[in-house]
Design an enzyme around this catalytic site. Structure first.
Site, short mmCIF file in Angstrom:
data_model
loop_
_atom_site.label_atom_id
_atom_site.label_comp_id
_atom_site.label_asym_id
_atom_site.label_seq_id
_atom_site.Cartn_x
_atom_site.Cartn_y
_atom_site.Cartn_z
CG PHE A 108 -2.05 -0.97 1.18
CD1 PHE A 108 -2.23 -1.80 0.10
CD2 PHE A 108 -2.93 -1.07 2.24
CE1 PHE A 108 -3.28 -2.72 0.05
CE2 PHE A 108 -3.98 -1.97 2.21
CZ PHE A 108 -4.15 -2.80 1.12
NE ARG A 139 -2.78 9.96 10.80
CZ ARG A 139 -4.11 9.86 10.64
NH1 ARG A 139 -4.89 10.92 10.87
NH2 ARG A 139 -4.65 8.73 10.23
CD GLU A 193 -7.50 14.15 14.33
OE1 GLU A 193 -8.14 13.57 13.43
OE2 GLU A 193 -6.39 13.78 14.72
N GLY A 219 -10.61 16.96 10.33
CA GLY A 219 -10.88 15.53 10.40
C GLY A 219 -12.24 15.34 11.05
CG PHE A 220 -15.87 14.78 8.68
CD1 PHE A 220 -16.82 13.78 8.85
CD2 PHE A 220 -15.13 14.78 7.52
CE1 PHE A 220 -17.02 12.80 7.89
CE2 PHE A 220 -15.31 13.80 6.55
CZ PHE A 220 -16.26 12.81 6.74
CG ASP A 249 -10.38 10.98 15.41
OD1 ASP A 249 -10.74 10.37 16.42
OD2 ASP A 249 -9.49 10.57 14.66
CG ASP A 262 -9.76 5.71 10.36
OD1 ASP A 262 -10.85 6.04 10.88
OD2 ASP A 262 -8.97 6.54 9.89
#
EC number: 2.3.3.9
Length: 735
Positions: free
Chosen positions: A126, A346, A441, A466-467, A469, A641
């Site tokens: 990935f 991250r 977030e 980050g809507f 979280d 996630d």
């Protein structure tokens, strides 16, 4: 873990110590003894401060919970609520206007608006696919997705059999011609009528038939070509809104032979930046897991990461793409463009610890501090090229880009800036080499965003909504205020609409335009690309210079939006506006009336959330998969996630707290949905069914615990339960 190396006050897992000493440090110019002494000093000095910040979170949450409980039968008084939050320091004074001073930042961040991929670092395949997703075939993206409907004979043919449906292919070609008409219009006529291309005296000419040729409406959009003029295989490079388009010409190829202009593909510059994720999309619970991620990150930075891939019955080795070299229009020079996405990494947030490093008493040290030290050390290889560092560079300006998630307010951002400064000292890097992407977030960061940006004003390179979280924190912060609205209604609540506008306006006000990214969230339905193409254009129209996508294909399709929207012009128009009010940001998304819900409504909400939770948790616990394409209750594949898990578990925990549902109803819902999830995973040979032995199934028990104990989890985070249960599973499997 008993095999450890003593490093000053710390005890480091042997697997980590050996990897860093023998693999990561060589070629960085950092002395091993000095590095480990620095690790000891940084961790010992900053771990107590990290704990204090977490205690501050808990203290504020306790005060907010008490305030709501004391007013349980009263309507919420918005003014009194705002005064209370100010009094306890949840709301801090807004700083005077300022402009960020971040320097030495790559063009992909400062000037080029485009898609951003997020990918789990534990999966090498990935990670390679994402790094190579800087360029993507528009033809492949259209042919292989639902953007082109499978109607009127345009069904997909099987790639495994080498089949090709010309009816569908013709629709792809027609769609791509429309893209070219919009992104690089001709001075006369349409790309649809093109029968050939040529270069004359440094100008691109498009032949339209009847011996008529035309140029581009804006000739400067032609910036290069490959191949030799007059030969059948060559390409033309165009540019629009800072993004490149390569038109590949080969009349002898299977596709080019069906095209009257001999065009075999249109390749779009796609994932301009990619975040290699150690956080929400991975399941890394111990030193071995962390080293797997660090080793993949090292391979990306040294340029030697590779993976054996099987496709269409053939096996090949996937490696990182080289840069792309074009001839300039006059035929005299070269233009080199990056072949890979610019990489961020991250790190984890401030909450979790990891057993990779413990103190003398055996206490695990903060994982975020560990990540900052080790990912930054490794990223030094990406600043250099050569025998010891590999042939490829990441940053061309000498910066290391770290996304820091789940920070609560300015003091936590300031702590991150302090941590980064200490890491730079250990590594011998200039001040502000380490740049920070601030995830907006958490609620306390949102309402204090201007102060949060100022706390890292010489390091910030992106802010991002980050809507997912953020919704989880919204629910948990106001857990005691009353029952929340249903999950499907949450996206239309006043707070979230204000939140998206507030992020853009605050970023522009702090001078991020031309210096840093203003980002927006993930498209979570990776199979529904037609819907994405129709809807995700709203993000650049709202001023976002980047937005998250779940796959390389999605990056190519989302790139279309940045050709349609001039984000720089949008941001210039929005500059100086203050569209969101604090009152709206603080509007709690309570249900208008719980009495409007029928028994069927409540059962549907239980089942939807239980199915989502189980579908994600079972793969997390049993297989260590941190990011999954999980079918929902209607078998629509959704990217899940820990952020989506946080929402689902917190909503049910909230309803449980306010007696909308009972504990028995939750358990019954989980037992109803477990066979559904088992059926959806029936094709996975490694999958272990949860039903009917629920009591001994660790994943099922983890899902139940996330809901029943949800109100007591720190800020509603799922990591403590997931990590503990995953370790339990690994220990049981090792027996």
């Amino acid at each position: 873990m008993s095999d450890r190396v003593d490093v000053g006050n710390l005890r480091v897992a042997r697997v980590l110590y050996d990897f860093i000493t023998n693999e990561a440090l060589p070629g960085t110019g950092v002395d091993a003894d000095a590095f480990w002494a620095g690790v000891d000093k940084v961790v010992t000095d900053l771990a107590p401060r990290n704990r204090e910040l977490l205690e501050r979170r808990d203290d504020l949450q306790t005060q907010v919970d008490r305030w709501h409980r004391q007013r349980a039968i009263e309507p919420l008084d918005g003014a009194a609520y705002q005064d209370f939050l100010t009094e306890i320091g949840y709301l801090v004074p807004e700083p005077e206007d300022f402009t960020i001073t971040t320097a030495n930042v790559d063009d992909e961040i400062t000037t080029t608006a485009g898609p951003q991929l997020v990918v789990p670092i534990l999966n090498a395949r990935f990670a390679l696919n994402a790094a190579n997703a800087r360029w993507g075939s528009l033809y492949d993206a259209l042919y292989g997705t639902d953007v082109i409907p499978e109607a009127d004979g345009a069904e997909k043919a099987s790639a495994d059999t080498g089949g090709y449906n010309k009816v569908r292919g013709d629709k792809v070609i027609a769609y791509a011609r429309e893209v070219l008409d919009g992104a690089a219009p001709l001075a006369s006529g349409s790309w649809k009528d093109a029968v050939g291309l040529k270069i004359d005296d440094g100008q691109l000419l498009v032949e339209l038939g009847d011996e008529f040729s035309t140029g581009l409406q804006n000739p400067d959009q032609f910036v290069g070509y490959t191949g030799k003029l007059g030969k059948p295989q060559w390409s033309v490079l165009l540019i629009n809104h800072g993004l490149h388009i390569e038109v590949l010409i080969d009349p002898d190829s299977p596709i080019g032979s069906t095209d009257k202009a001999g065009i075999k593909d249109v390749v779009l510059e796609s994932a301009i930046t990619t975040i290699m994720d150690f956080e929400d999309s991975v399941a890394a619970v111990d030193a071995e897991d962390k080293v797997l991620g660090y080793r993949n990150w090292l391979g990306l930075n040294k340029g030697d990461l590779s993976e054996e891939v099987s496709k269409g019955g053939k096996t090949f080795t996937r490696v990182l793409n080289e840069d792309r070299v074009f001839t300039t229009p006059d035929g005299k020079g070269e233009l080199t463009l990056p072949g890979r996405s610019l990489l961020f990494v991250r790190n984890v947030g401030h909450l979790m610890t990891n057993d990779a490093i413990v103190d003398a008493a055996g206490n695990e040290m903060p994982e975020g501090i560990q990540d900052a030290l080790f990912t930054s050390l490794i990223a030094i290889h990406g600043l250099r090229s050569g025998k010891k560092n590999g042939p490829l560079k990441n940053s061309r300006t000498g910066s290391i880009y770290i996304v820091k998630p789940k920070m609560h307010g300015p003091e936590e951002v300031a702590f991150t800036a302090e941590l980064f400064g200490r890491v730079e000292e250990v590594l011998g890097l200039p001040h502000a080499t380490l740049k920070v992407g601030i995830m907006d977030e958490e609620r306390r960061t949102t309402v204090n965003l201007k102060a949060a940006i100022k706390a890292a004003s010489d390091r910030v390179v992106f802010i991002n909504t980050g809507f997912l979280d953020r919704t989880g924190d919204e629910i948990h912060t106001s857990m005691e205020a009353g029952p929340m609205c249903r999950k499907a209604v949450m996206k239309s609540q006043p707070w979230i609409l204000a939140y998206e506008d507030h992020n853009v306006d605050t970023g522009l006000g702090a001078g991020l335009a031309g210096k840093a990214q203003i980002g927006k969230g993930m498209w979570a339905m990776p199979d529904l690309m037609a819907d994405m193409v129709a809807q995700k254009i709203a993000q650049p129209r709202a001023g976002a210079t980047t937005a998250w996508v779940p796959s390389p294909t999605a990056a190519t399709l989302h790139a279309l939006h940045y050709h349609q929207v001039d984000v720089k012009a949008v941001d210039q128009e929005l500059a100086g506006k203050h569209r969101a009010k604090l009152e709206s940001l603080l509007t709690i998304p309570l249900a208008e009336s719980r009495h409007d819900w029928t028994a069927e409504d409540i059962r549907e909400e239980i089942d939807n959330n239980c199915q989502s939770i189980l579908g994600y948790v079972v793969r997390w616990i049993d297989q260590g998969v941190g990011c999954s394409k999980v079918p929902d209750i209607h078998d629509v594949a959704l990217m899940e996630d820990r952020a989506t898990l946080r929402i689902s578990s917190q909503l049910l925990a909230n309803w449980l707290r306010h007696d909308v549902i009972t504990e028995d109803e939750v358990v019954e819902g989980l037992k109803r949905m477990a066979p559904v999830v088992d059926r959806q995973n029936a094709g996975d040979k490694e999958y272990r069914p949860m039903a009917p032995d629920f009591d001994s199934n660790i994943a099922f028990q983890a899902a139940k615990e996330l809901i029943l104990e949800g109100k007591d989890q720190p800020n509603g985070y799922t990591e403590p339960i997931l990590h503990r249960r995953r370790r339990e599973y690994k220990a049981a499997a090792a027996k």
